[in-house]
Design a protein around this motif. Sequence first.
Motif, short mmCIF file in Angstrom:
data_model
loop_
_atom_site.label_atom_id
_atom_site.label_comp_id
_atom_site.label_asym_id
_atom_site.label_seq_id
_atom_site.Cartn_x
_atom_site.Cartn_y
_atom_site.Cartn_z
N SER A 40 0.06 1.26 -4.44
CA SER A 40 -0.18 1.86 -5.75
C SER A 40 1.05 1.76 -6.64
O SER A 40 0.95 1.60 -7.86
CB SER A 40 -0.59 3.32 -5.60
OG SER A 40 0.48 4.09 -5.07
N ASN A 77 -4.81 5.48 -4.53
CA ASN A 77 -3.35 5.63 -4.55
C ASN A 77 -2.89 6.56 -3.44
O ASN A 77 -1.80 6.39 -2.88
CB ASN A 77 -2.89 6.19 -5.90
CG ASN A 77 -3.09 5.21 -7.02
OD1 ASN A 77 -3.71 4.17 -6.83
ND2 ASN A 77 -2.58 5.53 -8.20
N ASN A 112 -3.90 3.99 -11.64
CA ASN A 112 -4.76 4.65 -10.66
C ASN A 112 -5.98 3.77 -10.40
O ASN A 112 -6.55 3.19 -11.32
CB ASN A 112 -5.20 6.02 -11.17
CG ASN A 112 -5.87 6.85 -10.09
OD1 ASN A 112 -5.70 6.57 -8.90
ND2 ASN A 112 -6.62 7.85 -10.50
N SER A 133 -9.27 8.71 -5.18
CA SER A 133 -8.13 7.89 -5.56
C SER A 133 -7.62 7.10 -4.36
O SER A 133 -7.32 7.65 -3.29
CB SER A 133 -7.00 8.77 -6.10
OG SER A 133 -5.86 7.99 -6.37
#
Length: 631
Positions: free
Chosen positions: A582, A575, A592, A573
Amino acid sequence: MIKRITFFLLILCNSMLFAESYLTNVETEPGHASMNFAGSLKFFYDLPKPDLVEKAYLQVEIDGETKTFDTTMTDSGFLSIDNSLTLAGEELYNAIKSIRSLEDSDDKSVADGTYNIRVRIELDTSSENSDDDDEEDDDDDNDDDDNTSSSVPEYAEKTIKVTFDNKPPKAPSAIEVEGGNQQMLIRVTPPSTEDGESKEKIGKYHAKVTGIFKSDDAETQTTLEYDSIVDSDKYNQIWEFTVKGKDGYEFINNDDGNSSRAYTVEVVAEDLAGNSDETATISVEASSVTTYGFWSNYKSQGGKDDGGFCFVATAGFGSYFHPSVELLREFRDSVLANFGLGKRFIAAYYKYGSYPAEIIKDSTTLRAASRTLLMPLVVTAWFFTTLLGRILMISWLVLAAFFTVKSGRKALLALFFVLLLAVPFQDLSAKGSNIHGEASFTNLLYYPQIDGEINGTPFKDVAGSQLRWLPSFTFGLAIPTEYIRITFLGGIGYTRFKGHAMRSDGSKSTDRTTMHFLPLKAELKLRPVYDFPLYPYIAGGIDYYPWWVRDGGSTTENGGTFGLHGTIGVMFSLNWLDPSSSKKMKENGVVNSCLFVGYKFEKINDFWREKSFDLSNKMKNNFEFGIVFEF
């Protein structure tokens, strides 16, 4: 004195700059600015201020004397762009003859040379004083400067060097002809210049091919003529061009090397000015020979795939025995025939289906369109008529029931996992019923296992062994729960392999052949849901690889191959790396974004059908990677 000279030079430079602003983008067509007595040149020019232009004409400067071409003069209809004046070769010759007092002769080359042709426009100077009378008492110095800088010049002009040439080139220095499949590649070396130190600039080659051609299933002795225009960066370099059948005539391949089946190829050069001498030819005998592209080379080495894609289905897919057609027939017999509405549909299909089939079968474009339209029906037939399809269909129905039926969820969940045999989770308590989505860009290095099914390497012989990049795009709907995210995806990709067709002796020819692949997929993807930047995932589904082979600019064969795939991988990820970015992406709907890498298992061979391509990836380490956006 120095101040006056400086002032005069400044005024002169200023006037020149302003004059140039009235006449811009002066170019010739053709761009090489060469012509002969029988030819002509067009001079295109733009006029930023067309309302001020009174006249536009051409002039030539010869031995210090200027000659104006009255026939090119005009005084109306000026536009801001794409104005033009035409200079005929005869006009230029007459001007040269009169200035140099040349005798009139059939030999126009006495006037050959490079001349300065001037495009000139005359401007309206009556509006040069732009100040109002009531402002004469203002700052005189400033007014004088303004009037000087904004004054309209009497004329603006631009000079272009033009080559006047009436001497035809000699015969080409060399010629090579390489035979292809019902065609020949001609390679010509330009003639040398008179000093022999360089090659003459050639703008076009004229070729004549004489021999026995096929026409309406009969053999005819005739001559076909061809013209090939040389690219501007190849005027004095070796030039290649291909000749094929035309006007109803086709080349006959001469694989046996029979001299009576050889063709005589004659080539004449034409220089940039348009001069050519039909007697200055270079000739050679050559033959067209059978070559084998991707499809024909595959079949010649024992390939079993019958190609192509029942009426409309057979016409669209190209073969009665194509697996897609077989699926549709099975769907007709085992499903549709058991219902009244299905029986009526079958009756109407057999009554009216032959008419569109006759139209579709003769058109490559319509065949491709019909295959696309039939694919949803083919996929539906696969779900209803195959064991795996029924399992997946039941699994998805169970999954749908799990999110709609409140009671008995544990039993339905257990049945779903038994059918999938792939998910090591035991609790899927729904977090909600909102539908989310996912889009991803995937990259993969690809090489099909076509050669693996036969005792030979027809694909490698033509394409070589280099891997190709196969990019793809996927998009689908997701059902996020408390512990797992379930996504139904569809995807499409594209790649192609280029090569040279093979001759019967195993050597490569100059004929180009290309095999295209358009992988399609439908898959189910599962990944856990938790607060950690690494997500393992599994995915699996159905593939369909439409493919087509093009030789010499036309499609020689096409078809499609079904298959299955599974993927295990991990997502990272983004984020977690940049929370602030994000957050902004979440405001735009992207909850995401992840980088991912996965190992892919696949078998693309029409479900282990013997008479089929194996389009599975040949790479041992079949990794795919890319970026995914969840929303």
